[in-house]
Design a protein around this motif. Structure first.
Motif, PDB file in Angstrom:
ATOM      1  N   SER A  87       0.860  -1.434  -0.101  1.00  0.00           N
ATOM      2  CA  SER A  87       0.190   0.128  -0.138  1.00  0.00           C
ATOM      3  C   SER A  87       0.765   1.212   0.060  1.00  0.00           C
ATOM      4  O   SER A  87       0.581   2.184  -0.697  1.00  0.00           O
ATOM      5  N   SER A  88       1.920   1.306   0.851  1.00  0.00           N
ATOM      6  CA  SER A  88       2.895   2.389   0.848  1.00  0.00           C
ATOM      7  C   SER A  88       3.740   2.775  -0.486  1.00  0.00           C
ATOM      8  O   SER A  88       3.629   3.756  -1.011  1.00  0.00           O
ATOM      9  N   LEU A  89       3.953   1.451  -1.041  1.00  0.00           N
ATOM     10  CA  LEU A  89       4.905   1.658  -2.206  1.00  0.00           C
ATOM     11  C   LEU A  89       3.524   1.993  -3.341  1.00  0.00           C
ATOM     12  O   LEU A  89       3.901   3.107  -4.113  1.00  0.00           O
ATOM     13  N   LYS A  90       2.425   1.767  -3.383  1.00  0.00           N
ATOM     14  CA  LYS A  90       1.544   2.110  -4.335  1.00  0.00           C
ATOM     15  C   LYS A  90       1.346   3.706  -4.176  1.00  0.00           C
ATOM     16  O   LYS A  90       1.077   4.309  -5.097  1.00  0.00           O
ATOM     17  N   LYS A  91       1.166   4.087  -2.962  1.00  0.00           N
ATOM     18  CA  LYS A  91       1.149   5.514  -2.671  1.00  0.00           C
ATOM     19  C   LYS A  91       2.190   6.327  -3.307  1.00  0.00           C
ATOM     20  O   LYS A  91       1.803   7.435  -3.905  1.00  0.00           O
ATOM     21  N   ARG A  92       3.264   6.063  -3.062  1.00  0.00           N
ATOM     22  CA  ARG A  92       4.274   6.518  -3.563  1.00  0.00           C
ATOM     23  C   ARG A  92       4.470   6.780  -4.914  1.00  0.00           C
ATOM     24  O   ARG A  92       4.539   7.586  -5.699  1.00  0.00           O
ATOM     25  N   LEU A  93       4.182   5.707  -5.582  1.00  0.00           N
ATOM     26  CA  LEU A  93       4.089   5.818  -7.140  1.00  0.00           C
ATOM     27  C   LEU A  93       3.041   6.298  -7.740  1.00  0.00           C
ATOM     28  O   LEU A  93       3.188   7.136  -8.856  1.00  0.00           O
ATOM     29  N   ALA A  94       1.772   6.340  -7.098  1.00  0.00           N
ATOM     30  CA  ALA A  94       0.553   7.137  -7.508  1.00  0.00           C
ATOM     31  C   ALA A  94       0.959   8.415  -7.387  1.00  0.00           C
ATOM     32  O   ALA A  94       0.570   9.347  -8.375  1.00  0.00           O
ATOM     33  N   GLU A  95       1.542   8.942  -6.660  1.00  0.00           N
ATOM     34  CA  GLU A  95       2.171  10.367  -6.316  1.00  0.00           C
ATOM     35  C   GLU A  95       3.006  10.795  -7.635  1.00  0.00           C
ATOM     36  O   GLU A  95       3.105  11.955  -8.117  1.00  0.00           O
ATOM     37  N   THR A  96       4.084   9.814  -7.999  1.00  0.00           N
ATOM     38  CA  THR A  96       5.017   9.887  -9.075  1.00  0.00           C
ATOM     39  C   THR A  96       4.372  10.027 -10.520  1.00  0.00           C
ATOM     40  O   THR A  96       4.830  10.541 -11.223  1.00  0.00           O
ATOM     41  N   TYR A  97       3.484   8.934 -10.621  1.00  0.00           N
ATOM     42  CA  TYR A  97       2.832   8.762 -12.054  1.00  0.00           C
ATOM     43  C   TYR A  97       1.498   8.795 -12.180  1.00  0.00           C
ATOM     44  O   TYR A  97       0.701   7.826 -12.567  1.00  0.00           O
ATOM     45  N   PRO A  98       0.806  10.007 -11.576  1.00  0.00           N
ATOM     46  CA  PRO A  98      -0.691  10.210 -11.247  1.00  0.00           C
ATOM     47  C   PRO A  98      -1.282  10.138 -12.951  1.00  0.00           C
ATOM     48  O   PRO A  98      -2.527   9.816 -12.957  1.00  0.00           O
ATOM     49  N   GLU A  99      -0.614  10.413 -14.039  1.00  0.00           N
ATOM     50  CA  GLU A  99      -1.128  10.286 -15.246  1.00  0.00           C
ATOM     51  C   GLU A  99      -0.584   9.351 -16.227  1.00  0.00           C
ATOM     52  O   GLU A  99      -0.737   9.425 -17.397  1.00  0.00           O
ATOM     53  N   ALA A 140       6.225  -0.021 -12.350  1.00  0.00           N
ATOM     54  CA  ALA A 140       7.113   0.167 -11.255  1.00  0.00           C
ATOM     55  C   ALA A 140       6.777  -0.603  -9.947  1.00  0.00           C
ATOM     56  O   ALA A 140       7.864  -0.729  -9.062  1.00  0.00           O
ATOM     57  N   LYS A 141       5.622  -1.212 -10.228  1.00  0.00           N
ATOM     58  CA  LYS A 141       5.499  -2.205  -8.744  1.00  0.00           C
ATOM     59  C   LYS A 141       5.868  -3.683  -8.990  1.00  0.00           C
ATOM     60  O   LYS A 141       5.721  -4.410  -8.364  1.00  0.00           O
ATOM     61  N   GLY A 142       6.392  -3.715 -10.471  1.00  0.00           N
ATOM     62  CA  GLY A 142       6.778  -5.172 -10.871  1.00  0.00           C
ATOM     63  C   GLY A 142       7.409  -6.107 -10.061  1.00  0.00           C
ATOM     64  O   GLY A 142       7.463  -7.185  -9.767  1.00  0.00           O
ATOM     65  N   ASP A 143       8.765  -5.430  -9.608  1.00  0.00           N
ATOM     66  CA  ASP A 143       9.664  -6.176  -8.687  1.00  0.00           C
ATOM     67  C   ASP A 143       8.967  -6.713  -7.408  1.00  0.00           C
ATOM     68  O   ASP A 143       9.141  -7.697  -6.730  1.00  0.00           O
ATOM     69  N   PHE A 144       8.153  -5.747  -6.787  1.00  0.00           N
ATOM     70  CA  PHE A 144       7.392  -6.028  -5.559  1.00  0.00           C
ATOM     71  C   PHE A 144       6.522  -7.146  -5.589  1.00  0.00           C
ATOM     72  O   PHE A 144       6.463  -7.997  -4.835  1.00  0.00           O
ATOM     73  N   ILE A 145       5.794  -7.081  -6.587  1.00  0.00           N
ATOM     74  CA  ILE A 145       4.563  -8.043  -6.851  1.00  0.00           C
ATOM     75  C   ILE A 145       5.350  -9.213  -7.481  1.00  0.00           C
ATOM     76  O   ILE A 145       5.002 -10.357  -6.823  1.00  0.00           O
TER      77      ILE A 145
END
Length: 172
Positions: free
Chosen positions: A137-149, A157-162
């Motif tokens: 959830s924390s990772l997703k939040k950071r990435l959503a702020e980085t890539y909102p569009e 960017a979530k790939g390695d974690f997943i």
């Protein structure tokens, strides 16, 4: 409320209503194509209590076989599901709602397929390991702020974690 513009990334805190919306849509789908669907699963982040999620309900529908699915595709298209051919082996993918407000994603797959096993294992692992779900959830939040569009970048960017979680889930 559910819905998000295609290609964008906005996350919302978990809502219990997502379970009800999943159940209602699964029932609708069963009524649309009950001769095809054997079972349904609520997958994705809206299926994990406490998880930040894009407000789009992910549904996994199980069929006997993906062979000869032209009739199923046209039946779902008649009920406002847009078929989106892609290169994910073992699934048919559909989106519901206009591009400006996607509300449901539907993945159709065979029970026991790699796609099915991985989606269920990932979901269940996060449900059973709240500390890992919190990290995700924390990772997703950071990435959503980085890539909102740019949902493509967000997803990549979530790939390695997943992949790391999936490997643990499949080996536990």
């Amino acid at each position: 409320m559910v819905g998000l513009e295609r290609g964008t990334v906005e996350l919302e805190p978990y809502r219990k209503e997502w379970v009800d919306l999943y159940e209602e849509e699964a029932e609708r789908l069963q009524n649309i194509a009950n001769d095809w669907f054997l079972d349904f699963e609520h997958i994705g982040s809206t299926a994990i209590e406490g998880m930040l999620a894009k407000p789009i309900i992910d549904i996994l529908a199980v069929v006997e076989t993906l062979d000869e699915t032209e009739d199923l595709i046209s039946r779902l298209e008649d009920h406002k599901y847009e078929y989106r051919p892609e290169d994910v082996e073992g699934r048919l993918f559909f989106a519901k709602g206009p591009h400006t407000n996607r509300t449901y994603y539907l993945s159709v797959t065979e029970r026991g397929s790699d796609f099915y096993e991985e989606k269920i294992a990932f979901r269940d692992y996060l449900r059973d390991h709240p500390e890992i779900a919190a990290q995700y959830s924390s990772l997703k939040k950071r990435l959503a702020e980085t890539y909102p569009e740019n949902r493509e970048q967000y997803t990549a960017a979530k790939g390695d974690f997943i992949q790391d979680v999936l490997e643990r889930a499949m080996n536990s």
